[in-house]
Design a protein around this motif. Structure first.
Motif, PDB file in Angstrom:
ATOM      1  N   ASN A  59      75.147  67.511 -53.674  1.00  0.00           N
ATOM      2  CA  ASN A  59      76.317  66.878 -54.294  1.00  0.00           C
ATOM      3  C   ASN A  59      76.138  65.363 -54.416  1.00  0.00           C
ATOM      4  OD1 ASN A  59      78.908  66.894 -55.522  1.00  0.00           O
ATOM      5  ND2 ASN A  59      79.877  66.323 -53.588  1.00  0.00           N
ATOM      6  N   GLU A  86      75.123  62.241 -56.825  1.00  0.00           N
ATOM      7  CA  GLU A  86      74.856  61.766 -58.183  1.00  0.00           C
ATOM      8  C   GLU A  86      73.873  60.599 -58.165  1.00  0.00           C
ATOM      9  OE1 GLU A  86      77.381  59.342 -61.437  1.00  0.00           O
ATOM     10  OE2 GLU A  86      78.080  61.390 -61.091  1.00  0.00           O
ATOM     11  N   SER A  87      74.086  59.660 -57.241  1.00  0.00           N
ATOM     12  CA  SER A  87      73.197  58.501 -57.171  1.00  0.00           C
ATOM     13  C   SER A  87      73.217  57.899 -55.777  1.00  0.00           C
ATOM     14  CB  SER A  87      73.605  57.440 -58.204  1.00  0.00           C
ATOM     15  OG  SER A  87      74.907  56.959 -57.930  1.00  0.00           O
ATOM     16  N   LYS A 126      78.491  63.713 -56.953  1.00  0.00           N
ATOM     17  CA  LYS A 126      78.670  64.373 -58.250  1.00  0.00           C
ATOM     18  C   LYS A 126      80.101  64.861 -58.395  1.00  0.00           C
ATOM     19  CE  LYS A 126      73.952  66.069 -58.993  1.00  0.00           C
ATOM     20  NZ  LYS A 126      73.103  67.283 -59.129  1.00  0.00           N
ATOM     21  N   ASP A 127      80.593  65.550 -57.372  1.00  0.00           N
ATOM     22  CA  ASP A 127      81.976  66.017 -57.336  1.00  0.00           C
ATOM     23  C   ASP A 127      82.707  65.230 -56.255  1.00  0.00           C
ATOM     24  OD1 ASP A 127      84.404  67.300 -57.069  1.00  0.00           O
ATOM     25  OD2 ASP A 127      83.568  69.324 -57.167  1.00  0.00           O
TER      26      ASP A 127
END
Length: 226
Positions: free
Chosen positions: A92, A94-95, A129-130
């Protein structure tokens, strides 16, 4: 004010390998626990007990080194091993933006390098991400430690950052913020402006002259070339 620095050829020295053992602090919030080697210890720390509502968190890669040993900046200089962060095993995520505090210059054996001794925290800006779900951070850390020889090291570290809730700062937040303040800003920020740079190219080495202006007096100015 003018700062002069020189660009030399690069030389890489790798002769040994290292091993590590993991020591986890039971029940302590916001840390992966120390992973120890004979050259120091490394851990992940979190500045908050959970993600923000936007799914973000401030993390630190915390290194402590045995006296006399050092590790390196993203551009190590004439010798040494640049630290590399691999977050690809995370869940989960993203960065994860790693920030690099200003390094120190080390001069020995007629060679110059840039890096850190004793202690360093690399601040990391994490984004999920979420945003509604927790992040499982897994870091494969590839770095070098040097004294009279350079030793490549590889460690795996992990820490969970819970989903947003009634969060608070951890005891590590202040330490992360201290090293965040040491991260160089863009030209013209932090009261320092580089007005021009002149390069004098030579057959063996080149010399760089940096003309800089500061809103406050310089103390021990230096320049690192990437």
């Amino acid at each position: 004010m003018i700062v002069r620095t020189k660009i030399f050829g690069l030389m890489l020295v790798l002769v040994l390998t290292g091993s590590a053992t993991s020591v986890i602090a039971e029940g302590e919030v916001g840390t992966s626990g120390w992973t120890r080697t004979e050259y120091g210890a490394v851990r992940l720390v979190s500045g908050t007990t959970c993600l923000s509502e936007a799914g973000e968190a401030s993390i630190g890669v915390h290194m402590r080194l045995v006296t006399g040993w050092r590790t390196y900046w993203r551009t190590p200089g004439e010798t040494g091993v640049p630290t590399r962060f691999d977050w690809s095993g995370s869940e989960n995520l993203e960065s994860a933006q790693v920030e690099w505090p200003t390094p120190s210059r080390f001069s020995e054996f007629e060679m110059e390098t840039f890096g850190y001794d004793r202690e360093i925290i690399f601040p990391v800006r994490v984004k999920a991400k979420d945003p509604a779900k927790p992040v499982r951070l897994k870091l494969n850390l590839d770095y070098g430690v040097c004294k009279n020889v350079c030793i490549p090291m590889e460690l795996d570290l992990a820490i969970d950052v819970p989903a947003p809730s009634l969060g608070a700062k951890t005891r590590f937040a202040r330490d992360i913020e201290k090293f965040e303040k040491r991260v160089p800003g863009e030209n013209g920020t932090d009261g320092i402006t580089v007005e021009r740079v002149v390069v004098e190219q030579g057959y063996v080495l080149s010399q760089v002259e940096v003309f800089a202006r500061s809103e406050t007096p310089f103390e021990w100015p230096d320049a690192a070339v990437e």
